[in-house]
Design an enzyme around this catalytic site. Sequence first.
Site, PDB file in Angstrom:
ATOM      1  N   ASN A 115      51.026  29.891  44.847  1.00 56.39           N
ATOM      2  CA  ASN A 115      51.858  29.316  45.911  1.00 56.39           C
ATOM      3  C   ASN A 115      50.943  28.829  47.016  1.00 56.39           C
ATOM      4  O   ASN A 115      50.095  29.590  47.509  1.00 56.39           O
ATOM      5  CB  ASN A 115      52.806  30.363  46.489  1.00 56.39           C
ATOM      6  N   ARG A 161      62.607  28.029  38.499  1.00 56.49           N
ATOM      7  CA  ARG A 161      62.080  29.369  38.778  1.00 56.49           C
ATOM      8  C   ARG A 161      63.026  30.046  39.776  1.00 56.49           C
ATOM      9  O   ARG A 161      63.238  29.537  40.879  1.00 56.49           O
ATOM     10  CB  ARG A 161      60.671  29.251  39.361  1.00 56.49           C
ATOM     11  N   GLU A 209      54.982  27.461  43.780  1.00 55.58           N
ATOM     12  CA  GLU A 209      55.672  27.038  45.011  1.00 55.58           C
ATOM     13  C   GLU A 209      54.780  26.086  45.788  1.00 55.58           C
ATOM     14  O   GLU A 209      53.575  26.329  45.939  1.00 55.58           O
ATOM     15  CB  GLU A 209      55.957  28.224  45.954  1.00 55.58           C
ATOM     16  N   TYR A 224      50.877  26.443  50.746  1.00 57.73           N
ATOM     17  CA  TYR A 224      51.554  25.664  51.784  1.00 57.73           C
ATOM     18  C   TYR A 224      50.579  25.041  52.780  1.00 57.73           C
ATOM     19  O   TYR A 224      50.752  23.923  53.210  1.00 57.73           O
ATOM     20  CB  TYR A 224      52.563  26.548  52.539  1.00 57.73           C
ATOM     21  N   HIS A 239      61.095  39.358  44.013  1.00 56.21           N
ATOM     22  CA  HIS A 239      60.851  38.468  45.159  1.00 56.21           C
ATOM     23  C   HIS A 239      61.388  39.198  46.394  1.00 56.21           C
ATOM     24  O   HIS A 239      62.313  38.757  47.054  1.00 56.21           O
ATOM     25  CB  HIS A 239      61.527  37.118  44.927  1.00 56.21           C
TER      26      HIS A 239
HETATM   27  O1  IFM Z   1      60.566  30.969  51.457  1.00 54.49           O
HETATM   28  C1  IFM Z   1      59.323  31.455  51.131  1.00 54.49           C
HETATM   29  C2  IFM Z   1      59.347  32.069  49.739  1.00 54.49           C
HETATM   30  O2  IFM Z   1      60.292  33.066  49.641  1.00 54.49           O
HETATM   31  C3  IFM Z   1      57.992  32.666  49.412  1.00 54.49           C
HETATM   32  N1  IFM Z   1      56.943  31.713  49.623  1.00 54.49           N
HETATM   33  C4  IFM Z   1      56.915  30.987  50.860  1.00 54.49           C
HETATM   34  C5  IFM Z   1      58.281  30.363  51.131  1.00 54.49           C
HETATM   35  C6  IFM Z   1      58.249  29.578  52.451  1.00 54.49           C
HETATM   36  O3  IFM Z   1      57.913  30.435  53.503  1.00 54.49           O
END
Ligand code: IFM
Length: 486
Positions: free
Chosen positions: A309, A91, A385, A311, A135
Amino acid sequence: MVIAAGRVVPQAEARTALTFPPSFTWGTATAAYQIEGAATLDGRTPSIWDTYSRTPGKVRNGDTGDVATDHYHRWREDVAIMADLGVGAYRFSLAWPRIQPTGRGPSVQKGLDFYRRLTDELLEKNIQPVATLYHWDLPQELENAGGWAERDSAERFAEYAALAAEALGDRVPTWITLNEPWCSAFLGYASGVHAPGRTDPVAALRAAHHLNLGHGKAVQALRAHLPADAQVSVTLNIHHVRPFSDEERDVDAARRIDALANRVFTGPMLEGAYPEDLLRDTASLTDWSFVKDGDTKEIRQRLDFLGVNYYTPTLVSGGASAASHGSDGHGNSAHSPWPGADDVAFHLPPGSTTAMGWAVDPTGLHDLLLRLKGDFPQLPLVITENGAAFDDYVNPEGEVNDPDRIAYLEGHLAAVHRAIEAGVDVRGYFLWSLLDNFEWGYGYSKRFGAVYVDYPTGKRIPKASARWYADVARTGVLPVTETTAG
Ligand code: IFM
């Protein structure tokens, strides 16, 4: 205790293996401004991130994406690394200012040729290209005309989507319109910790709407130019919001942040309306009259999957006298990225943290996937992500050992597996990121890559986690401790 090969092993060390479905896609991800460099080559003009990063004081150490990882020149080597790792998909994002420099008019051949060469090489190596249109690198000229706060940006985005699909649709099977529009709107226009660095909460809400509208128009433009079997989607950084306690004010704070972070996008995109509670919560700021008749119908388009995404989870309480959004994990600014939610305080969830200061909590990903299945039962999900930054370094043997990243990935992949077992239709996983890269306001100080980049020389060194991920991707089998397996 368990007995393994004639030896007594403490329970905590016992290993097991989780097998993913054979059709599961294993990929890695990057974004144009974070890796390409070549900021002024072949007709590319400045984007809002060029302008922002060149503004003193905006990005740590004054770093810019001018050179980044020099992927624009080293793309063949980067594809070879992916082929070596055996990942099935990649991606990446298209740089709008490379393809349509001013955000208007015809496309630039040299810009498109770069992505043609890249995608040809990916296909040659059996790596499926997944292209994100946006992006975060809005052409600066469009920002000069008001940026995402203005309605015309949605039209411009659809025009660019059509140009990209026309040129690359024969070789890119999967398309994503926007990456994390929450960051574009709220970090870009409310807290100002991202480009274009504006601090106007109403502009942020307007931007959110125009990003939504741009998405709806772009999906239609893509489908008009792509083969019928192309996959089209959007990627959202859905926040998994938890209340600090079950007290009413904390539960209400979680509801409000969920509306501002998530439902402001999923509402119109997937259900055809902005949530009533969001309109109510922000009524003192705006009457939302920038939403015109027919907009929400246009925003709601059929999607082949939802890109997610994840985290870290978000922990909030209500009733704070002054906003403490500084601990929301989205950088520090005197201005909140949460319009109308000044009394919401953000807390660091318990447990260990990554180099970003983000809590490591795979249960957040599991719970989020189950929630999405509950809310949108028919919609397949792809983790577009997931990953972590740690303070990686090259040891005297020339290796980069990153056990913390391996543990993070193991925990999160196990969470994805548990969600699949519970019936959630998760089709794939993209590790963020293939390479260490430009981490926005943090510049090059945070390393998310599975591959280490020595910035002065551009040398790539696959980290231990890259080899570990390669094994998982090649076999579809995740080795885990029994505790992680759950
Ligand atoms: O690096 C970023 C990415 O560009 C978008 N999502 C989170 C990542 C980590 O912060």
